[in-house]
Scaffold this motif. Structure first.
Motif, short mmCIF file in Angstrom:
data_model
loop_
_atom_site.label_atom_id
_atom_site.label_comp_id
_atom_site.label_asym_id
_atom_site.label_seq_id
_atom_site.Cartn_x
_atom_site.Cartn_y
_atom_site.Cartn_z
N GLY A 105 0.82 -1.20 0.00
CA GLY A 105 0.00 0.00 0.00
C GLY A 105 0.85 1.25 0.00
O GLY A 105 2.05 1.20 0.30
N LYS A 106 0.20 2.35 -0.34
CA LYS A 106 0.89 3.63 -0.40
C LYS A 106 -0.08 4.73 -0.04
O LYS A 106 -1.25 4.70 -0.45
N VAL A 107 0.41 5.70 0.73
CA VAL A 107 -0.41 6.86 1.09
C VAL A 107 -0.51 7.74 -0.15
O VAL A 107 0.50 8.21 -0.69
N LYS A 108 -1.75 7.93 -0.63
CA LYS A 108 -1.98 8.71 -1.84
C LYS A 108 -2.26 10.17 -1.55
O LYS A 108 -1.95 11.03 -2.37
N SER A 109 -2.89 10.45 -0.41
CA SER A 109 -3.19 11.84 -0.06
C SER A 109 -3.40 11.96 1.44
O SER A 109 -3.68 10.98 2.11
N VAL A 110 -3.21 13.18 1.93
CA VAL A 110 -3.50 13.49 3.33
C VAL A 110 -4.31 14.78 3.37
O VAL A 110 -4.18 15.63 2.49
N ASP A 111 -5.16 14.91 4.38
CA ASP A 111 -5.98 16.10 4.53
C ASP A 111 -5.77 16.64 5.94
O ASP A 111 -6.16 16.01 6.92
N ALA A 112 -5.14 17.81 6.03
CA ALA A 112 -4.80 18.40 7.32
C ALA A 112 -6.05 18.82 8.10
O ALA A 112 -6.07 18.73 9.33
N ASP A 113 -7.10 19.26 7.40
CA ASP A 113 -8.30 19.71 8.10
C ASP A 113 -9.00 18.57 8.84
O ASP A 113 -9.43 18.73 9.98
N SER A 114 -9.09 17.42 8.21
CA SER A 114 -9.78 16.29 8.82
C SER A 114 -8.82 15.29 9.47
O SER A 114 -9.28 14.31 10.07
N LYS A 115 -7.51 15.52 9.31
CA LYS A 115 -6.50 14.58 9.80
C LYS A 115 -6.77 13.16 9.29
O LYS A 115 -6.80 12.20 10.04
N THR A 116 -6.99 13.08 7.98
CA THR A 116 -7.22 11.78 7.34
C THR A 116 -6.18 11.56 6.25
O THR A 116 -5.51 12.49 5.80
N ALA A 117 -6.09 10.32 5.84
CA ALA A 117 -5.23 9.94 4.72
C ALA A 117 -5.98 8.93 3.88
O ALA A 117 -6.81 8.17 4.39
N VAL A 118 -5.66 8.91 2.59
CA VAL A 118 -6.18 7.89 1.69
C VAL A 118 -5.03 6.96 1.36
O VAL A 118 -3.97 7.40 0.92
N VAL A 119 -5.26 5.66 1.59
CA VAL A 119 -4.26 4.65 1.32
C VAL A 119 -4.74 3.81 0.14
O VAL A 119 -5.86 3.30 0.16
N ALA A 120 -3.89 3.69 -0.88
CA ALA A 120 -4.17 2.81 -2.00
C ALA A 120 -3.58 1.45 -1.67
O ALA A 120 -2.44 1.35 -1.22
N ILE A 121 -4.36 0.40 -1.88
CA ILE A 121 -3.96 -0.96 -1.51
C ILE A 121 -3.82 -1.80 -2.77
O ILE A 121 -4.69 -1.76 -3.65
N VAL A 122 -2.74 -2.57 -2.83
CA VAL A 122 -2.53 -3.50 -3.93
C VAL A 122 -2.49 -4.91 -3.35
O VAL A 122 -1.83 -5.15 -2.33
N ALA A 123 -3.19 -5.82 -3.99
CA ALA A 123 -3.17 -7.24 -3.60
C ALA A 123 -2.87 -8.05 -4.86
O ALA A 123 -3.52 -7.86 -5.89
N LYS A 124 -1.87 -8.92 -4.76
CA LYS A 124 -1.48 -9.74 -5.91
C LYS A 124 -1.38 -11.20 -5.50
O LYS A 124 -0.94 -11.52 -4.40
#
Length: 141
Positions: A105-124
């Motif tokens: 997985g990799k962190v794709k984005s972060v949002d300082a206002d909401s203190k969230t992150a979007v993680v992209a997940i790869v499964a093979k």
């Protein structure tokens, strides 16, 4: 492990790779606890009749393992705001050999206002992506 702090997470950060093995026994157990007794998950004969080369793991089992992969990195299983997975390929599980599924997985984005992150997940599995697009939006401490 302590919960991931917003200040310690950056776009591009990669989650440590995890390899999980699945056996026919795992599939039978999951069929029982999930209430999904579809025989394509445990019967060679039915899998072949369905046009599959072998029995296949439950998509929701792979999705659940991937969720655990993210929450272990996150340090808090209750901090997932949103989770989406598109399936593209099955995990084939042979009768006498465990299947391996590699999660990354990799962190794709972060949002300082909401203190969230979007993680992209790869499964093979067997070099094939079993998830098309998979993302988790997580709350950080």
């Amino acid at each position: 492990m302590s919960r991931r702090r917003f200040e310690d997470v950056a776009v591009g950060e990669e989650l440590p790779v995890r390899v999980v093995t699945l056996t026919r026994g795992n599939l039978v157990n999951y069929a029982g606890v999930s209430g999904d007794p579809n025989p394509i998950h445990w019967s060679d004969e039915v899998a072949k009749l369905a046009g599959l080369r072998d029995v296949v793991g439950h998509g929701m089992l792979s999705m659940g393992i991937a969720a655990g992969f993210v929450t272990d990195w996150l340090g808090d299983p209750g901090a997932v705001n949103e989770y989406n997975v598109r399936f593209t390929s099955p995990v084939y599980v042979e009768a006498h050999r465990a299947a391996e599924v590699e999660f990354s997985g990799k962190v794709k984005s972060v949002d300082a206002d909401s203190k969230t992150a979007v993680v992209a997940i790869v499964a093979k599995s067997e070099g094939r992506k079993i998830f098309g697009r998979a993302t988790a939006t997580v709350r950080l401490a």
